[in-house]
Design an enzyme around this catalytic site. Structure first.
Site, mmCIF file in Angstrom:
data_model
loop_
_atom_site.group_PDB
_atom_site.id
_atom_site.type_symbol
_atom_site.label_atom_id
_atom_site.label_comp_id
_atom_site.label_asym_id
_atom_site.label_seq_id
_atom_site.Cartn_x
_atom_site.Cartn_y
_atom_site.Cartn_z
ATOM 1 N N ASP A 15 3.916 -28.399 -72.510
ATOM 2 C CA ASP A 15 3.491 -29.042 -73.593
ATOM 3 C C ASP A 15 3.674 -28.538 -74.914
ATOM 4 O O ASP A 15 4.421 -27.320 -74.996
ATOM 5 C CB ASP A 15 1.712 -28.480 -73.143
ATOM 6 N N ASP A 17 1.882 -28.286 -78.641
ATOM 7 C CA ASP A 17 0.797 -27.640 -79.272
ATOM 8 C C ASP A 17 0.238 -26.549 -78.296
ATOM 9 O O ASP A 17 -0.341 -26.580 -77.474
ATOM 10 C CB ASP A 17 0.005 -28.564 -79.984
ATOM 11 N N ASP A 174 -1.722 -25.131 -71.933
ATOM 12 C CA ASP A 174 -2.468 -24.340 -72.406
ATOM 13 C C ASP A 174 -3.948 -25.082 -72.275
ATOM 14 O O ASP A 174 -4.953 -24.317 -72.707
ATOM 15 C CB ASP A 174 -2.302 -24.037 -73.582
#
Length: 230
Positions: A15, A17, A174
């Site tokens: 991922d 960000d 996250d």
């Protein structure tokens, strides 16, 4: 934790960000400017940070209490993105350990890529300015496939693009939707605990194969998988 074959000939996908790059400072700064334009006070960074993984929807939710179905949402979203795009990497940088991790993956000959819900118009120049665009084996964005994460489509697209079976790779993220997408695609999944987790997030309940507190801990997982196969 589920048993998995080692991804020695696979891929590691990240991922963007909150996992690969620490983009929250620039996203929060853009929100501050937007709030001031509309006569509102800036918010503490610590309050905004957990929402950075959710892009403009998360930012406008914490900043203005708006959801995409609100008639005021879309004009504010466009205004926010214009502000953010004008200062995309003023404070953004790879998370500590990412540079060393990418060097290690490349030294092993293991391809890596980015799968993000961020738009191509933002993700591509961001990675380019950080010096990673040409190094990534793929960049799949929120507008690359018809359905973004938590649907597995972007991850399946990335694996198909690279000619690698999903079960031969890892996805690191996250947010719960990252783990949902990775599991649905049949990939190994790692929850990045150093990312933008909020007080209500419980990564232990996401069903990931593992959790890491630092990017370089991914190498421990790769070593574990390889050694267990011998």
């Amino acid at each position: 934790m589920a048993d998995r074959r080692p991804p020695r000939d696979g891929v590691v996908l990240f991922d963007l960000d909150g996992t690969f790059a620490d983009t929250a400072p620039d996203m929060a700064a853009a929100l501050d400017k937007l709030l001031r334009r509309h006569g509102r006070s800036p918010l503490p960074f610590a309050r905004v940070r957990p929402y950075a993984s959710h892009g403009a929807p998360g930012i406008l939710k914490i900043g203005f209490g708006l959801t995409p179905d609100d008639p005021h949402y879309e004009p504010l979203r466009r205004e926010y993105l214009r502000i953010y795009e004008s200062a995309l990497v003023d404070q953004t940088a790879p998370f500590t350990g990412i540079v060393e991790l990418i060097d290690a993956l490349e030294a092993r000959g293991l391809p890596w890529g980015i799968v993000t819900n961020k738009s191509t118009a933002l993700a591509e120049p961001l990675l380019e300015r950080l010096g990673f665009l040409e190094r990534a084996a793929c960049l799949v964005c929120g507008d690359t496939t018809p359905r973004p994460k938590p649907h597995p489509d972007p991850l399946l697209y990335a694996c198909d693009l690279l000619g690698i079976a999903p079960e031969r790779g890892w996805y690191v993220g996250d947010a719960e939707r990252d783990i949902q997408a990775g599991l649905a695609a049949g990939m190994g999944t790692l929850a990045a605990l150093f990312g933008y987790l909020g007080p209500d997030d419980d990564p232990r309940a996401w069903g990931a194969h593992g959790m890491i507190d630092h990017p370089l801990q991914l190498l421990d997982w790769l070593a574990y998988e390889v050694s267990r196969d011998h």
